[in-house]
Design a protein around this motif. Structure first.
Motif, PDB file in Angstrom:
ATOM      1  N   GLU A   1       9.075  -2.277   9.739  1.00 28.44           N
ATOM      2  CA  GLU A   1       8.466  -2.670  10.148  1.00 28.44           C
ATOM      3  C   GLU A   1       8.669  -1.284  10.225  1.00 28.44           C
ATOM      4  O   GLU A   1       7.436  -0.013  10.896  1.00 28.44           O
ATOM      5  CB  GLU A   1       8.317  -3.905  10.909  1.00 28.44           C
ATOM      6  CG  GLU A   1       7.845  -5.028  10.399  1.00 28.44           C
ATOM      7  CD  GLU A   1       8.050  -5.782  11.309  1.00 28.44           C
ATOM      8  OE1 GLU A   1       8.118  -5.781  12.909  1.00 28.44           O
ATOM      9  OE2 GLU A   1       7.676  -6.764  11.226  1.00 28.44           O
TER      10      GLU A   1
ATOM     11  N   THR B   1       7.885   1.992   7.521  1.00 28.77           N
ATOM     12  CA  THR B   1       6.556   1.767   7.702  1.00 28.77           C
ATOM     13  C   THR B   1       5.863   1.960   7.952  1.00 28.77           C
ATOM     14  O   THR B   1       4.914   3.591   8.678  1.00 28.77           O
ATOM     15  CB  THR B   1       5.631  -0.204   7.680  1.00 28.77           C
ATOM     16  OG1 THR B   1       6.133  -0.961   6.281  1.00 28.77           O
ATOM     17  CG2 THR B   1       4.366  -0.202   7.228  1.00 28.77           C
ATOM     18  N   GLU B   2       5.829   1.999   9.110  1.00 24.45           N
ATOM     19  CA  GLU B   2       5.352   2.592  11.156  1.00 24.45           C
ATOM     20  C   GLU B   2       5.314   4.511  10.664  1.00 24.45           C
ATOM     21  O   GLU B   2       4.903   5.219  10.569  1.00 24.45           O
ATOM     22  CB  GLU B   2       5.616   2.908  11.963  1.00 24.45           C
ATOM     23  CG  GLU B   2       5.084   1.051  12.484  1.00 24.45           C
ATOM     24  CD  GLU B   2       3.728   0.863  12.684  1.00 24.45           C
ATOM     25  OE1 GLU B   2       2.937   2.253  13.353  1.00 24.45           O
ATOM     26  OE2 GLU B   2       3.383   0.101  12.575  1.00 24.45           O
TER      27      GLU B   2
ATOM     28  N   PHE C   1       3.717   6.129   7.710  1.00 23.79           N
ATOM     29  CA  PHE C   1       1.972   6.074   7.663  1.00 23.79           C
ATOM     30  C   PHE C   1       1.839   7.788   8.762  1.00 23.79           C
ATOM     31  O   PHE C   1       1.096   8.046   8.881  1.00 23.79           O
ATOM     32  CB  PHE C   1       1.680   4.806   7.855  1.00 23.79           C
ATOM     33  CG  PHE C   1       1.489   4.163   6.808  1.00 23.79           C
ATOM     34  CD1 PHE C   1       0.280   4.316   5.986  1.00 23.79           C
ATOM     35  CD2 PHE C   1       2.192   3.236   6.159  1.00 23.79           C
ATOM     36  CE1 PHE C   1      -0.131   3.714   4.385  1.00 23.79           C
ATOM     37  CE2 PHE C   1       2.222   2.439   4.805  1.00 23.79           C
ATOM     38  CZ  PHE C   1       0.924   2.791   4.347  1.00 23.79           C
TER      39      PHE C   1
ATOM     40  N   THR D   1       2.474  -6.494   4.201  1.00 22.36           N
ATOM     41  CA  THR D   1       2.588  -6.175   5.417  1.00 22.36           C
ATOM     42  C   THR D   1       1.978  -4.026   5.088  1.00 22.36           C
ATOM     43  O   THR D   1       1.591  -3.881   5.491  1.00 22.36           O
ATOM     44  CB  THR D   1       3.473  -5.860   6.993  1.00 22.36           C
ATOM     45  OG1 THR D   1       3.239  -7.384   6.687  1.00 22.36           O
ATOM     46  CG2 THR D   1       3.192  -5.414   7.890  1.00 22.36           C
ATOM     47  N   LEU D   2       3.265  -3.823   4.093  1.00 19.04           N
ATOM     48  CA  LEU D   2       3.024  -2.266   3.651  1.00 19.04           C
ATOM     49  C   LEU D   2       1.965  -2.386   2.940  1.00 19.04           C
ATOM     50  O   LEU D   2       1.025  -1.022   2.868  1.00 19.04           O
ATOM     51  CB  LEU D   2       4.725  -2.020   3.159  1.00 19.04           C
ATOM     52  CG  LEU D   2       4.607  -0.555   2.122  1.00 19.04           C
ATOM     53  CD1 LEU D   2       4.374   0.508   4.013  1.00 19.04           C
ATOM     54  CD2 LEU D   2       5.933  -0.523   1.681  1.00 19.04           C
TER      55      LEU D   2
ATOM     56  N   ARG E   1      -1.024  -1.457   4.661  1.00 18.76           N
ATOM     57  CA  ARG E   1      -1.605  -0.393   5.358  1.00 18.76           C
ATOM     58  C   ARG E   1      -2.298   0.712   4.530  1.00 18.76           C
ATOM     59  O   ARG E   1      -2.373   1.650   5.174  1.00 18.76           O
ATOM     60  CB  ARG E   1       0.058  -0.366   5.919  1.00 18.76           C
ATOM     61  CG  ARG E   1       0.172  -1.007   7.301  1.00 18.76           C
ATOM     62  CD  ARG E   1      -0.218  -0.660   8.473  1.00 18.76           C
ATOM     63  NE  ARG E   1      -0.395   0.250   9.249  1.00 18.76           N
ATOM     64  CZ  ARG E   1       0.574   0.797   9.953  1.00 18.76           C
ATOM     65  NH1 ARG E   1       1.133   0.467  10.367  1.00 18.76           N
ATOM     66  NH2 ARG E   1       0.503   2.232   9.892  1.00 18.76           N
ATOM     67  N   CYS E   2      -2.444   0.011   3.268  1.00 17.35           N
ATOM     68  CA  CYS E   2      -2.886   1.264   2.124  1.00 17.35           C
ATOM     69  C   CYS E   2      -5.005   1.216   2.207  1.00 17.35           C
ATOM     70  O   CYS E   2      -5.120  -0.437   2.871  1.00 17.35           O
ATOM     71  CB  CYS E   2      -2.308   1.056   1.486  1.00 17.35           C
ATOM     72  SG  CYS E   2      -0.630   1.487   0.955  1.00 17.35           S
TER      73      CYS E   2
END
Length: 240
Positions: free
Chosen positions: A188, A191-192, A195, A213-214, A217-218
């Motif tokens: 997580e 990922t943050e 992005f 989850t990843l 985000r797209c």
């Protein structure tokens, strides 16, 4: 070839076929990708998802110019990758592309700082060290710059890899399972970070992932199955 400037990446009817070993005297062929069509806008984020063996990583390697398609056309920043030899594709990668891999692919004999500096040094950037220090500060590793990969946790190694990928401010970033070797909490955080840097630099992001989850985000999620997009109608970006 005239591609609208907002399209940074395009592939047209791309296929990939490989020869497989056979007990008979005749070679057999295995089709990995079937007539892939895709347009990606500059600054867009795309997740390519699908089961193992669906062709995701093969497609990523073709889009990044690491390999050549068996047929079809691939354009990156209006450059015809499919017609380039390895030397010219290597130049395109150096000038336009960043990479993040599941296994980090750091050089164990180099410190975090030296790993991040490497792409900038290869590009003869006289500010390589200053830029690398700034990137490591951005990813929260200012106090780890002299550590070697073996002295870093998995999450720290991936942060070094992200800093290395972004140091040259690439037009497009390809990520292959960037959270695949990390626990969920560390994933997580990565990922943050991914992005956040993506937004700051306006980099186009194309990633392969099993991480829902990843993927979510797209801006787009493209599902591959048996070498083709099964949601083909959304594989092509709306270009006004």
């Amino acid at each position: 070839m005239n591609i609208k400037p907002e399209i940074i990446l395009e592939c047209r009817n791309v296929t990939k076929t490989v020869k497989t070993a056979s007990n008979s005297q005749h070679e057999k062929s295995l089709t990995i990708l079937k007539a892939i069509n895709l347009q990606v806008k500059s600054g867009e984020s795309i997740a390519i998802i699908g089961a193992s063996g669906s062709g995701k990583t093969t497609l990523l390697s073709l889009l990044a110019g690491l390999d050549l398609p068996s047929s079809g056309e691939i354009y990156l920043n209006n450059l015809a990758l499919h017609s380039f030899d390895e030397e010219r594709r290597s130049k395109v990668r150096a000038d336009h592309v960043g990479f993040i891999f599941q296994s980090f692919l750091l050089i164990n004999s180099l410190t975090a700082l030296e790993n991040v500096m490497l792409p900038a040094e290869l590009a003869n950037d006289s500010d390589a060290k200053e830029k690398a220090i700034a990137m490591l500060e951005k990813v929260g590793l200012a106090d780890r710059i002299e550590h070697y990969p073996g002295q870093l946790s998995g999450g720290e190694q991936q942060r070094v890899a992200i800093a290395r990928a972004f140091i040259s401010n690439p037009a497009i970033l390809f990520a292959d399972e960037p959270t695949g070797n990390l626990d969920s909490k560390t994933g997580e955080r990565i990922t943050e970070l991914l992005f956040e840097l993506n937004q700051q630099q306006g980099t186009t992001l194309v990633l392969v992932t099993h991480d829902s989850t990843l993927a979510l985000r797209c801006q787009r999620q493209l599902l591959m199955q048996a070498g083709e997009f099964i949601n083909q109608e959304v594989a092509m970006a709306e270009v006004s």
